[in-house]
Each structure stands twice: as structure tokens, then as C-alpha cells.
Design a protein around this motif. Structure first.
Motif, short mmCIF file in Angstrom:
data_model
loop_
_atom_site.label_atom_id
_atom_site.label_comp_id
_atom_site.label_asym_id
_atom_site.label_seq_id
_atom_site.Cartn_x
_atom_site.Cartn_y
_atom_site.Cartn_z
N ALA A 296 0.83 -1.21 0.00
CA ALA A 296 0.00 0.00 0.00
C ALA A 296 0.86 1.25 0.00
CB ALA A 296 -0.92 0.00 1.22
N ASN A 297 1.90 1.28 0.84
CA ASN A 297 2.78 2.45 0.87
C ASN A 297 3.56 2.62 -0.42
OD1 ASN A 297 2.71 3.81 3.63
ND2 ASN A 297 2.93 1.69 4.25
N ALA A 298 4.01 1.49 -0.99
CA ALA A 298 4.71 1.58 -2.27
C ALA A 298 3.78 2.12 -3.35
CB ALA A 298 5.25 0.20 -2.66
N SER A 299 2.51 1.74 -3.29
CA SER A 299 1.53 2.24 -4.26
C SER A 299 1.30 3.73 -4.06
CB SER A 299 0.22 1.48 -4.12
OG SER A 299 0.39 0.09 -4.32
N ALA A 300 1.17 4.17 -2.79
CA ALA A 300 0.95 5.59 -2.51
C ALA A 300 2.16 6.43 -2.90
CB ALA A 300 0.65 5.77 -1.02
N PHE A 301 3.35 5.82 -2.89
CA PHE A 301 4.57 6.54 -3.29
C PHE A 301 4.45 7.07 -4.71
CE2 PHE A 301 8.85 6.65 -5.10
CZ PHE A 301 9.55 7.37 -4.14
N THR A 302 3.71 6.37 -5.56
CA THR A 302 3.59 6.78 -6.96
C THR A 302 2.64 7.96 -7.13
OG1 THR A 302 1.75 5.26 -7.42
CG2 THR A 302 3.98 4.40 -7.66
N LEU A 303 1.92 8.36 -6.05
CA LEU A 303 0.97 9.46 -6.14
C LEU A 303 1.61 10.81 -5.81
CD1 LEU A 303 -2.14 7.87 -4.35
CD2 LEU A 303 -1.71 8.04 -6.81
N GLY A 304 2.88 10.83 -5.38
CA GLY A 304 3.50 12.06 -4.91
C GLY A 304 3.38 12.19 -3.40
N ARG A 305 3.88 13.33 -2.83
CA ARG A 305 3.89 13.53 -1.37
C ARG A 305 4.43 12.27 -0.70
NH1 ARG A 305 -1.88 15.60 0.47
NH2 ARG A 305 -2.58 14.05 -1.04
N ARG A 306 5.72 12.04 -0.87
CA ARG A 306 6.27 10.71 -0.63
C ARG A 306 6.85 10.47 0.76
NH1 ARG A 306 9.16 10.39 -6.63
NH2 ARG A 306 7.23 9.87 -7.76
N ILE A 307 6.90 11.45 1.62
CA ILE A 307 7.52 11.24 2.94
C ILE A 307 6.75 10.19 3.73
CG2 ILE A 307 8.05 12.31 5.15
CD1 ILE A 307 8.62 14.89 3.71
N VAL A 308 5.43 10.33 3.82
CA VAL A 308 4.63 9.37 4.59
C VAL A 308 4.73 7.96 4.02
CG1 VAL A 308 2.28 8.74 5.24
CG2 VAL A 308 3.06 11.07 5.57
N PRO A 309 4.60 7.76 2.70
CA PRO A 309 4.75 6.40 2.17
C PRO A 309 6.13 5.79 2.43
CG PRO A 309 3.65 7.79 0.56
CD PRO A 309 4.12 8.70 1.65
N VAL A 310 7.19 6.62 2.37
CA VAL A 310 8.54 6.09 2.63
C VAL A 310 8.67 5.64 4.08
CG1 VAL A 310 10.96 6.75 2.84
CG2 VAL A 310 9.69 7.35 0.79
N VAL A 311 8.18 6.47 5.01
CA VAL A 311 8.23 6.09 6.43
C VAL A 311 7.39 4.84 6.67
CG1 VAL A 311 7.63 6.82 8.77
CG2 VAL A 311 8.66 8.46 7.19
N GLY A 312 6.20 4.79 6.07
CA GLY A 312 5.34 3.63 6.25
C GLY A 312 5.96 2.36 5.68
N LEU A 313 6.53 2.44 4.47
CA LEU A 313 7.13 1.27 3.85
C LEU A 313 8.33 0.77 4.67
CD1 LEU A 313 7.47 -0.73 1.53
CD2 LEU A 313 8.72 1.02 0.26
N THR A 314 9.18 1.71 5.10
CA THR A 314 10.34 1.33 5.91
C THR A 314 9.90 0.69 7.22
OG1 THR A 314 11.60 3.17 4.97
CG2 THR A 314 12.45 2.17 7.00
N GLY A 315 8.89 1.28 7.85
CA GLY A 315 8.39 0.73 9.11
C GLY A 315 7.82 -0.67 8.94
N CYS A 316 7.05 -0.89 7.88
CA CYS A 316 6.47 -2.21 7.64
C CYS A 316 7.55 -3.27 7.47
CB CYS A 316 5.57 -2.18 6.40
SG CYS A 316 4.00 -1.33 6.65
N VAL A 317 8.58 -2.95 6.69
CA VAL A 317 9.66 -3.92 6.46
C VAL A 317 10.41 -4.22 7.75
CG1 VAL A 317 11.84 -4.28 5.25
CG2 VAL A 317 9.90 -3.29 4.03
N LEU A 318 10.73 -3.19 8.54
CA LEU A 318 11.45 -3.39 9.79
C LEU A 318 10.64 -4.22 10.78
CD1 LEU A 318 13.18 0.05 10.53
CD2 LEU A 318 14.29 -2.15 10.07
N LEU A 319 9.38 -3.88 10.96
CA LEU A 319 8.56 -4.61 11.91
C LEU A 319 8.35 -6.06 11.49
CD1 LEU A 319 5.78 -2.06 12.98
CD2 LEU A 319 8.08 -2.41 13.91
#
Length: 408
Positions: free
Chosen positions: A357-380
């Protein structure tokens, strides 16, 4: 409206209730114990980390749901923004992860309602619970939303009573909040991954997007309200548990909320807490079966699952075949699954879902939140218990193989 489309019947209030009932379930009664064992007194930090990741996931999901207001959630978003395989992987992760969650909720109902049952009876009773809620979903989403409203209201009142009991009649010890006694960053991340099980549910609103009125306005508001309310409730419960039981007491307790209340001397309130746990698990199971069946509906429309499951009941307006199949599978799993193992496995699969979902949202622009979300999901996901990670990877690999064979 075509024969395989769903009617838009849900407003903001009903959508918030669906999100609340999906999050405030058995997780708040069960997830704190293994999380405290992993994080120690740093449990509040783990809760904050899980909340931040959940917020990023919710924000990304809401933005995507406005763009694609169809049933299926991240299955649809990944397919449209990243390609068919990533949509399929998200849908597969959601279906298998939430099937484990449904089984955990059903088993929680039985464990709290009839703890002395032995032999095959717990599994049979769990299957009966699943059958009853599947029947409720079968007769229309509005009826399910009303039932969820009642269940989540009772659960919130019970949790509030438990917190008040601790601070009014207990012997709080501020030493339980000393986060310097924690187990380190790895323990905090593992605890956050386990606590994510108690948060996952806000995107149930997105998976119901095809049934929400005015989705561009309703979905973001409903997601924000539901997540904010749940985070406040969990923070209050976590603080009450820590100051009353301490991290070791939480980790050792089978039912930390009831244990905390019992230690205050208000033993008459303990059965109320147990009843609240049962009702919370019922409310979460109700919303979970609803969300899984909608993802099965979307995947069946694209023939990743048998196309016959895409049928919508002409009278009740629900994907009745998908709901029946999901109910049968959940009932079978509930007879064999281990509760804490189900929590870890479900968290892994659902974190993969939100990573897409975060990777998909990354393609919409405003990318800070998707990057934090994607990184968090992978780490957890990576720091969850080893058994959960390995079993999750194995199931995802099996789904990938099935996709490759189908493509051939």
C-alpha cells in the motif's frame, strides 16, 4: 448498478464504527502480553512506533481509496499503481493473514467464554461462532455495521472501567514506566510488530470503499477518526497495565487486563472484563470476515481466485459466495491454530500488505509518509519472532508459485 457491484450504503459514522470494531478487538486483550515480553518497560515506545506505522499506512490507504473507491483495498491499489503481481501479492497476504486473525478472534471468544472446555469442543464452538457471524454478514452490510456499533461501544466501556479501576482502587507504581529498563531496539521493534496486530483494521474502511457514500470525503475522515480514537484507548490501557502489573507481570499474564483489575481487589469487575473481551473479539471477527470477503470478491473478479466467488446476492447486495467460503476456511483454521502464533503470522502477512500500500501511494506524490510507512512495515515484519517470519515467507512463496503457474 450492475449485478456484481455493491450498493453505497455506509456514511462516515458507520465507516468509523467498522474501523473501530476491526481494531478494538481481541488484540487489546491479548497482544500486550507478548509485546511486554519483547519490549519490557519500553512497551510505550513500542506502542508509539506501531501507532506511527499505522498512521502512515492509514494515510496511504486513505489517499489510494479516494482514487480507487472499489472493494479490494490494497489488492486494487497495487494492481493499478505497481502492476498485477504486486496487487495479487497484497491480496494474498491480506486473505491469509486476516484468515489467521479471524481464527484468533474466534478462539479468543471461546477461551474467554468457556475456558474449561476440552477435547474437540473448543474448535467446534469456535466454528459455530464463525458460522453465526458469517450469517449476519450474509444478510447485508448495514445490519453488520449496526451490530458492530453495539459491540464496540460495550468493549470501550469495559476498557474504560478497567482503566478507572486501576487508577482509583489499585496501587499504581510509576516504576513500571521506566523505559530505560527496556530490552533494546530489537525488542522494541518486535513488540511494535506484535502490537500492530491490535492496530490492523483501519483499512477495513478502504476495503469497503465500494459500499461507502461519497468516498472522497468519507474515507479519509473515517480513517483519521478511527485510528486516533484507538490510539488513545490503547495508550490508556498500556499505562494502566504498566503501573499496576509492571512489564514482567504483563508478560506472565494470560489475561493482563483482567489480571490488573483483579490485583486492585475489585474482583467483581473481572467477569465484566472477560465478557468485554468476548464481545470485543466478536466485533473484530464481524468486521474481519467482512473485509476478507470483499478482497476475495475483488480477486475473484480478476480470476486470481475462482470467478464464481465474485457473485453478489441480488437481494442482500453482498458477495454471498465469498463470505460463505471465507467462513468455512476460518472455521477449519480455528480448530488447529495457536493463538499467539496466529498473532505473529497475521502481523507478518498484514505488514507485507501495507508495504505494498505504501509503495503504491509513493507513486501518487507527497512521498515522505509512504517512505516512512514502507520502511516501518519492512522493519517490523523482519523483527517478528522467527517462526512467524519463516511461516509467513513460506505462505507468500506458495502464493507466488500459484500466481506464476496461473500466468503460464
Amino acid at each position: 448498478m450492475t449485478a456484481d457491484r455493491l450498493a453505497r450504503r455506509l456514511g462516515t459514522r458507520q465507516a468509523v464504527v467498522v474501523g473501530l470494531s476491526a481494531m478494538i478487538g481481541a488484540g487489546v486483550f491479548t497482544a500486550f502480553a507478548p509485546a511486554a515480553a519483547a519490549a519490557g518497560a519500553a512497551l510505550p515506545i513500542a506502542l508509539l512506533v506501531a501507532g506511527v506505522v499505522a498512521y502512515c499506512n492509514a494515510t496511504s490507504s486513505a489517499r489510494l481509496a479516494v482514487r480507487y473507491p472499489d472493494s479490494g483495498g490494497t489488492y486494487v491499489y497495487g494492481r493499478e499503481r505497481l502492476g498485477p503481481f504486486w496487487g495479487y501479492l497484497a491480496g494474498w497476504g491480506f486473505v491469509v493473514g486476516k484468515t489467521a486473525s479471524c481464527a484468533a478472534m474466534a478462539l479468543t471468544v471461546v477461551a474467554y467464554a468457556a475456558p474449561n472446555l476440552e477435547g474437540p469442543w473448543p474448535g467446534l464452538l469456535a466454528a459455530a461462532v464463525v458460522a453465526a457471524l458469517t450469517l449476519l454478514n450474509y444478510h447485508g452490510v448495514q445490519r453488520s455495521a449496526r451490530a458492530a456499533a453495539v459491540l464496540v461501544t460495550i468493549s470501550l466501556l469495559v476498557l474504560a472501567a478497567a482503566v478507572v479501576a486501576v487508577f482509583a482502587a489499585g496501587e499504581p507504581d510509576a516504576g513500571g514506566l521506566d523505559v530505560t529498563v527496556g530490552t533494546g531496539p530489537l525488542g522494541v521493534l518486535q513488540a511494535a510488530g506484535l502490537l500492530f496486530f491490535a492496530f490492523a483494521g483501519y483499512a477495513r474502511i478502504a476495503t469497503l470503499a465500494e459500499e461507502v457514500r461519497d468516498p472522497e470525503r468519507t474515507i479519509p475522515r473515517a480513517v483519521t477518526w478511527a485510528l486516533g480514537l484507538v490510539l488513545a484507548v490503547y495508550a490508556a490501557v498500556a499505562l494502566a497495565l504498566l503501573v499496576q502489573l509492571g512489564p514482567d507481570g504483563i508478560a506472565d499474564a494470560q489475561d493482563p487486563v483482567a489480571e490488573a483489575v483483579a490485583s486492585t481487589g475489585l474482583t467483581a469487575l473481572v467477569p465484566v472484563v472477560r465478557i468485554g473481551a468476548v464481545l470485543a473479539a466478536l466485533g473484530a471477527l464481524l468486521a474481519l470476515v467482512l473485509g476478507v470477503s470483499r478482497t476475495v470478491l475483488a480477486m475473484s473478479r480478476d480470476r486470481h481466485l475462482p470467478h464464481g466467488l465474485a457473485a453478489v446476492h441480488p437481494r442482500h447486495g453482498v458477495p454471498h459466495r465469498a463470505e460463505v467460503v471465507v467462513g468455512i476456511v476460518v472455521a477449519l483454521v480455528a480448530a488447529t491454530v495457536d493463538l499467539r502464533g496466529a498473532i505473529g503470522f497475521s502481523s507478518f502477512a498484514v505488514l507485507v500488505y501495507y508495504a505494498v500500500a505504501n509503495a503504491s501511494a509513493f507513486t501518487l506524490g507527497r512521498r515522505i509518509v509512504p517512505v516512512v510507512g514502507l520502511t516501518g512495515c519492512v522493519l517490523l515484519a523482519a523483527t517478528l519472532p522467527t517462526v512467524s517470519v519463516l511461516s509467513g515467507l513460506a505462505v507468500l512463496a506458495a502464493g507466488t508459485l500459484a500466481y506464476a503457474l496461473r500466468r503460464r
